[in-house]
Design a protein around this motif. Structure first.
Motif, mmCIF file in Angstrom:
data_model
loop_
_atom_site.group_PDB
_atom_site.id
_atom_site.type_symbol
_atom_site.label_atom_id
_atom_site.label_comp_id
_atom_site.label_asym_id
_atom_site.label_seq_id
_atom_site.Cartn_x
_atom_site.Cartn_y
_atom_site.Cartn_z
ATOM 1 N N LEU A 63 0.829 -1.211 0.000
ATOM 2 C CA LEU A 63 0.000 0.000 0.000
ATOM 3 C C LEU A 63 0.861 1.257 0.000
ATOM 4 C CD1 LEU A 63 -2.731 1.314 -0.072
ATOM 5 C CD2 LEU A 63 -2.839 1.097 2.419
ATOM 6 N N ALA A 64 1.953 1.263 0.760
ATOM 7 C CA ALA A 64 2.839 2.442 0.773
ATOM 8 C C ALA A 64 3.402 2.703 -0.624
ATOM 9 C CB ALA A 64 3.968 2.245 1.774
ATOM 10 N N ALA A 65 3.799 1.640 -1.311
ATOM 11 C CA ALA A 65 4.316 1.796 -2.675
ATOM 12 C C ALA A 65 3.209 2.285 -3.615
ATOM 13 C CB ALA A 65 4.912 0.487 -3.171
ATOM 14 N N ALA A 66 2.019 1.717 -3.482
ATOM 15 C CA ALA A 66 0.905 2.121 -4.345
ATOM 16 C C ALA A 66 0.540 3.586 -4.120
ATOM 17 C CB ALA A 66 -0.303 1.223 -4.090
ATOM 18 N N LEU A 67 0.548 4.017 -2.873
ATOM 19 C CA LEU A 67 0.207 5.403 -2.555
ATOM 20 C C LEU A 67 1.202 6.395 -3.156
ATOM 21 C CD1 LEU A 67 -0.853 4.966 1.178
ATOM 22 C CD2 LEU A 67 -2.354 5.594 -0.730
ATOM 23 N N SER A 68 2.395 5.935 -3.470
ATOM 24 C CA SER A 68 3.399 6.828 -4.060
ATOM 25 C C SER A 68 3.191 7.005 -5.562
ATOM 26 C CB SER A 68 4.805 6.297 -3.783
ATOM 27 O OG SER A 68 5.079 5.155 -4.562
ATOM 28 N N GLU A 69 2.271 6.265 -6.138
ATOM 29 C CA GLU A 69 2.004 6.342 -7.583
ATOM 30 C C GLU A 69 0.838 7.281 -7.868
ATOM 31 O OE1 GLU A 69 3.819 4.962 -10.022
ATOM 32 O OE2 GLU A 69 5.161 4.226 -8.470
ATOM 33 N N PRO A 70 1.014 8.221 -8.798
ATOM 34 C CA PRO A 70 -0.065 9.172 -9.101
ATOM 35 C C PRO A 70 -1.353 8.498 -9.596
ATOM 36 C CG PRO A 70 2.004 9.881 -10.085
ATOM 37 C CD PRO A 70 2.234 8.515 -9.533
ATOM 38 N N GLY A 130 5.402 6.881 1.103
ATOM 39 C CA GLY A 130 6.140 5.631 1.192
ATOM 40 C C GLY A 130 6.454 5.239 2.614
ATOM 41 N N GLY A 131 6.400 6.173 3.543
ATOM 42 C CA GLY A 131 6.591 5.874 4.956
ATOM 43 C C GLY A 131 7.876 5.156 5.288
ATOM 44 N N GLY A 132 8.949 5.442 4.562
ATOM 45 C CA GLY A 132 10.224 4.795 4.856
ATOM 46 C C GLY A 132 10.389 3.440 4.195
ATOM 47 N N VAL A 133 9.377 3.002 3.445
ATOM 48 C CA VAL A 133 9.491 1.734 2.719
ATOM 49 C C VAL A 133 10.414 1.960 1.533
ATOM 50 C CG1 VAL A 133 8.213 0.053 1.338
ATOM 51 C CG2 VAL A 133 7.186 0.982 3.416
ATOM 52 N N PRO A 134 11.454 1.123 1.377
ATOM 53 C CA PRO A 134 12.354 1.318 0.219
ATOM 54 C C PRO A 134 11.597 1.079 -1.086
ATOM 55 C CG PRO A 134 12.992 -0.645 1.500
ATOM 56 C CD PRO A 134 11.848 0.003 2.197
ATOM 57 N N LEU A 135 11.379 2.135 -1.847
ATOM 58 C CA LEU A 135 10.596 2.032 -3.078
ATOM 59 C C LEU A 135 11.463 1.799 -4.314
ATOM 60 C CD1 LEU A 135 8.100 4.964 -2.388
ATOM 61 C CD2 LEU A 135 7.735 2.516 -2.002
ATOM 62 N N THR A 136 12.760 2.024 -4.200
ATOM 63 C CA THR A 136 13.627 1.874 -5.372
ATOM 64 C C THR A 136 14.687 0.802 -5.183
ATOM 65 O OG1 THR A 136 15.080 3.621 -4.551
ATOM 66 C CG2 THR A 136 13.301 4.284 -6.053
ATOM 67 N N SER A 137 14.627 0.070 -4.082
ATOM 68 C CA SER A 137 15.636 -0.941 -3.790
ATOM 69 C C SER A 137 14.991 -2.088 -3.025
ATOM 70 C CB SER A 137 16.754 -0.329 -2.949
ATOM 71 O OG SER A 137 17.639 -1.331 -2.490
ATOM 72 N N ASP A 138 15.611 -3.252 -3.097
ATOM 73 C CA ASP A 138 15.146 -4.410 -2.333
ATOM 74 C C ASP A 138 15.806 -4.476 -0.964
ATOM 75 O OD1 ASP A 138 13.478 -5.251 -4.347
ATOM 76 O OD2 ASP A 138 14.937 -6.624 -5.225
ATOM 77 N N HIS A 139 16.567 -3.435 -0.599
ATOM 78 C CA HIS A 139 17.272 -3.416 0.689
ATOM 79 C C HIS A 139 16.948 -2.139 1.438
ATOM 80 C CE1 HIS A 139 19.499 -6.386 -1.657
ATOM 81 N NE2 HIS A 139 19.785 -6.928 -0.486
ATOM 82 N N ASP A 140 16.897 -2.234 2.776
ATOM 83 C CA ASP A 140 16.630 -1.055 3.586
ATOM 84 C C ASP A 140 17.930 -0.290 3.849
ATOM 85 O OD1 ASP A 140 17.973 -2.447 5.625
ATOM 86 O OD2 ASP A 140 16.144 -2.941 6.719
ATOM 87 N N GLU A 186 19.824 -0.203 6.345
ATOM 88 C CA GLU A 186 20.854 -1.011 7.018
ATOM 89 C C GLU A 186 21.397 -2.132 6.123
ATOM 90 O OE1 GLU A 186 17.744 -0.550 8.880
ATOM 91 O OE2 GLU A 186 18.697 1.290 9.542
ATOM 92 N N GLY A 187 20.917 -2.225 4.883
ATOM 93 C CA GLY A 187 21.390 -3.250 3.963
ATOM 94 C C GLY A 187 20.652 -4.571 4.064
ATOM 95 N N ASN A 188 19.587 -4.629 4.873
ATOM 96 C CA ASN A 188 18.801 -5.857 5.001
ATOM 97 C C ASN A 188 17.883 -6.025 3.799
ATOM 98 O OD1 ASN A 188 19.712 -6.517 7.684
ATOM 99 N ND2 ASN A 188 18.437 -4.828 8.406
ATOM 100 N N ALA A 189 17.795 -7.245 3.288
ATOM 101 C CA ALA A 189 16.904 -7.536 2.172
ATOM 102 C C ALA A 189 15.455 -7.413 2.628
ATOM 103 C CB ALA A 189 17.165 -8.939 1.643
ATOM 104 N N TRP A 190 14.579 -6.975 1.731
ATOM 105 C CA TRP A 190 13.163 -6.870 2.045
ATOM 106 C C TRP A 190 12.659 -8.242 2.487
ATOM 107 C CZ3 TRP A 190 8.587 -9.065 0.441
ATOM 108 C CH2 TRP A 190 7.428 -8.408 0.846
ATOM 109 N N GLY A 191 11.908 -8.280 3.565
ATOM 110 C CA GLY A 191 11.363 -9.533 4.069
ATOM 111 C C GLY A 191 12.325 -10.358 4.892
ATOM 112 N N HIS A 192 13.474 -9.800 5.251
ATOM 113 C CA HIS A 192 14.501 -10.595 5.948
ATOM 114 C C HIS A 192 14.022 -11.135 7.298
ATOM 115 C CE1 HIS A 192 15.133 -6.763 8.026
ATOM 116 N NE2 HIS A 192 15.727 -7.464 8.977
ATOM 117 N N LEU A 193 13.022 -10.518 7.901
ATOM 118 C CA LEU A 193 12.543 -10.990 9.201
ATOM 119 C C LEU A 193 11.718 -12.272 9.096
ATOM 120 C CD1 LEU A 193 11.475 -7.601 10.822
ATOM 121 C CD2 LEU A 193 13.508 -8.982 11.332
#
Length: 141
Positions: free
Chosen positions: A24-31, A87-97, A99-106
């Motif tokens: 949703l954060a990514a979608a909200l960033s799209e016009p 986007g609320g801090g969600v990395p929208l242009t990378s798969d890493h945050d 700190e360098g952690n991959a998205w979904g690493h938890l």
């Protein structure tokens, strides 16, 4: 076993919350974004668990209580409020945050290695081990 089920449920909640929030954060960033639709309202009456498997995919549980995924949606929507950041801090242009952690690493599980018992003892997985990644209509019967 109970501990394993609790751990699995917790991982599922963490994953579900992050997926709902980040999509949703990514979608909200799209016009062109103009709304969000869910597969239903509560896990009590979802068609998903009868059609696929026993799952709890929605933002309200069996007794209509808010689940962590509800709060994930709320947090994403709050990014549009005054003082929020798209986007609320969600990395929208990378798969890493940051700190360098991959998205979904938890909650994501690592890919099985070829020495994994699930794949057998072969040095490299065979086509039977990994399946055919082509669309169904391109696979031979």
């Amino acid at each position: 076993m109970y501990e394993s089920v609790n751990c699995q449920k917790n991982l599922q909640e963490v994953a579900q919350t992050q997926i709902y929030r980040d999509i949703l954060a990514a979608a909200l960033s799209e016009p062109a974004f103009d709304g969000i639709w869910l597969w239903g309202f509560s896990d009590r009456h979802t068609w998903v668990k009868q059609f696929y498997y026993d799952d709890q995919p929605l933002v309200f549980d069996e007794v209509y209580s808010r689940k962590p995924s509800y709060h994930g949606l709320r947090d994403a929507i709050a990014t549009l409020a005054p003082g929020g950041s798209v986007g609320g801090g969600v990395p929208l242009t990378s798969d890493h945050d940051a700190e360098g952690n991959a998205w979904g690493h938890l909650w994501m599980q690592p890919e099985p290695k070829s020495s994994d018992p699930v794949l057998g003892t072969a040095a490299t997985p065979t086509a039977d081990d990994v399946g055919d990644s082509r669309p169904d209509w391109l696979q031979s019967t």
